[in-house]
Design an enzyme around this catalytic site. Structure first.
Site, PDB file in Angstrom:
ATOM      1  NE  ARG A 116      16.856  -7.700  71.982  1.00  8.73           N
ATOM      2  CZ  ARG A 116      17.980  -7.834  71.319  1.00  8.73           C
ATOM      3  NH1 ARG A 116      18.027  -8.559  70.229  1.00  8.73           N
ATOM      4  NH2 ARG A 116      19.066  -7.269  71.742  1.00  8.73           N
ATOM      5  CB  THR A 120       8.872  -9.115  67.017  1.00 11.47           C
ATOM      6  OG1 THR A 120       8.957  -8.563  68.342  1.00 11.47           O
ATOM      7  CG2 THR A 120       7.551  -9.852  66.854  1.00 11.47           C
ATOM      8  CG  ASP A 212      23.615  -7.999  83.001  1.00 13.12           C
ATOM      9  OD1 ASP A 212      23.195  -7.076  83.737  1.00 13.12           O
ATOM     10  OD2 ASP A 212      22.888  -8.628  82.212  1.00 13.12           O
ATOM     11  CG  ASP A 215      22.865  -9.925  86.263  1.00 11.55           C
ATOM     12  OD1 ASP A 215      21.738  -9.753  86.753  1.00 11.55           O
ATOM     13  OD2 ASP A 215      23.093 -10.746  85.359  1.00 11.55           O
TER      14      ASP A 215
HETATM   15  N1  URA Z   1      23.834  -4.647  78.788  1.00  7.87           N
HETATM   16  C1  URA Z   1      24.794  -4.869  79.716  1.00  7.87           C
HETATM   17  O1  URA Z   1      24.530  -4.817  80.907  1.00  7.87           O
HETATM   18  N2  URA Z   1      26.048  -5.128  79.298  1.00  7.87           N
HETATM   19  C2  URA Z   1      26.390  -5.180  78.002  1.00  7.87           C
HETATM   20  O2  URA Z   1      27.554  -5.400  77.694  1.00  7.87           O
HETATM   21  C3  URA Z   1      25.371  -4.955  77.051  1.00  7.87           C
HETATM   22  C4  URA Z   1      24.113  -4.702  77.466  1.00  7.87           C
END
Ligand code: URA
Length: 221
Positions: A116, A120, A212, A215
């Protein structure tokens, strides 16, 4: 009366399919837990991917074929429609690929990498690779988290631009905002997910969510 508010559902969008199954609920709950190890997270993602793949391929065409069992001839079934291509949205989509390929080992695989732009907020492509014959295939696009829906929609833009007409989007978790965005941008694409959570927070995380996904899959945090 027609609902004309900005959040009104788009009538023509395919309703999302939420996997309603005790195994999915159990495994998703384990996946969400902060105490689940990287190895456990990977294993659960693979197992959930198998179950999501089962649902995402529900409408594949089959035709009758004559076969011989050790005892007699019978009419069985063979897949008869277009071949499949899985498209992984990098990087977390790769965590879902393994389970999908366990069920459909002959499928081809494409990758879409997007980031991203902080100014923008547009999705910018940094990697794109599809099999040469992707236009002749049905596509299942995979990304564990349908959060804002922007990267999923942008990935599907690329898949459609490559000539694909039949697309299913598969994710572990979706936010209501992500589903609404996809319904608006790609009402023809069916979403298959394990759950639609409460909301998206101000940082773009799905709540209650699982954190995430990239991760946790790759142990990078
Ligand atoms: N991407 C992720 O890994 N977790 C989220 O909660 C949102 C986007």
């Amino acid at each position: 009366m027609t609902d004309t508010s900005p959040n009104a559902p788009i009538p023509s969008a395919i309703p999302p399919v939420v996997l309603d199954h005790p195994l999915v609920r159990h495994k998703l709950t384990r996946l969400r837990q902060a105490s689940t190890s990287t190895a456990g997270f990977r294993r659960l993602t693979r197992e959930l991917s198998l179950l999501m793949c089962y649902e995402a391929t529900r409408d594949l065409a089959v035709e009758p074929i004559e076969i011989e069992t050790p005892l007699e001839r019978m009419e069985g079934w063979a897949l008869s429609g277009k071949k499949l291509c899985f498209v992984s949205v990098l990087r977390a989509g790769n965590g879902i690929l393994d389970g999908m390929l366990d069920l459909v080992p002959a499928a081809r695989v494409g990758h879409v990498g997007l980031y991203r732009d902080p100014n923008t907020l547009e999705a910018v492509e940094y990697y794109l690779k599809f099999p040469e014959d992707v236009a002749e295939r049905d596509c299942i696009v995979v990304d564990p988290m349908l959060a804002t829906g922007h990267s999923a929609a942008a990935a599907i833009d690329r898949v459609k631009a490559a000539g694909v007409t039949n697309i299913v989007f598969v994710c572990l978790l979706a936010s209501p905002e992500g589903v609404a965005h996809m319904n608006e941008r790609h009402p023809d694409v069916k979403i298959v997910t394990c759950a639609i959570d409460r909301e998206l927070d101000d940082h773009g995380y799905i709540r209650p969510g699982l954190g995430d996904a990239g991760d946790r899959l790759f142990g990078t945090k």
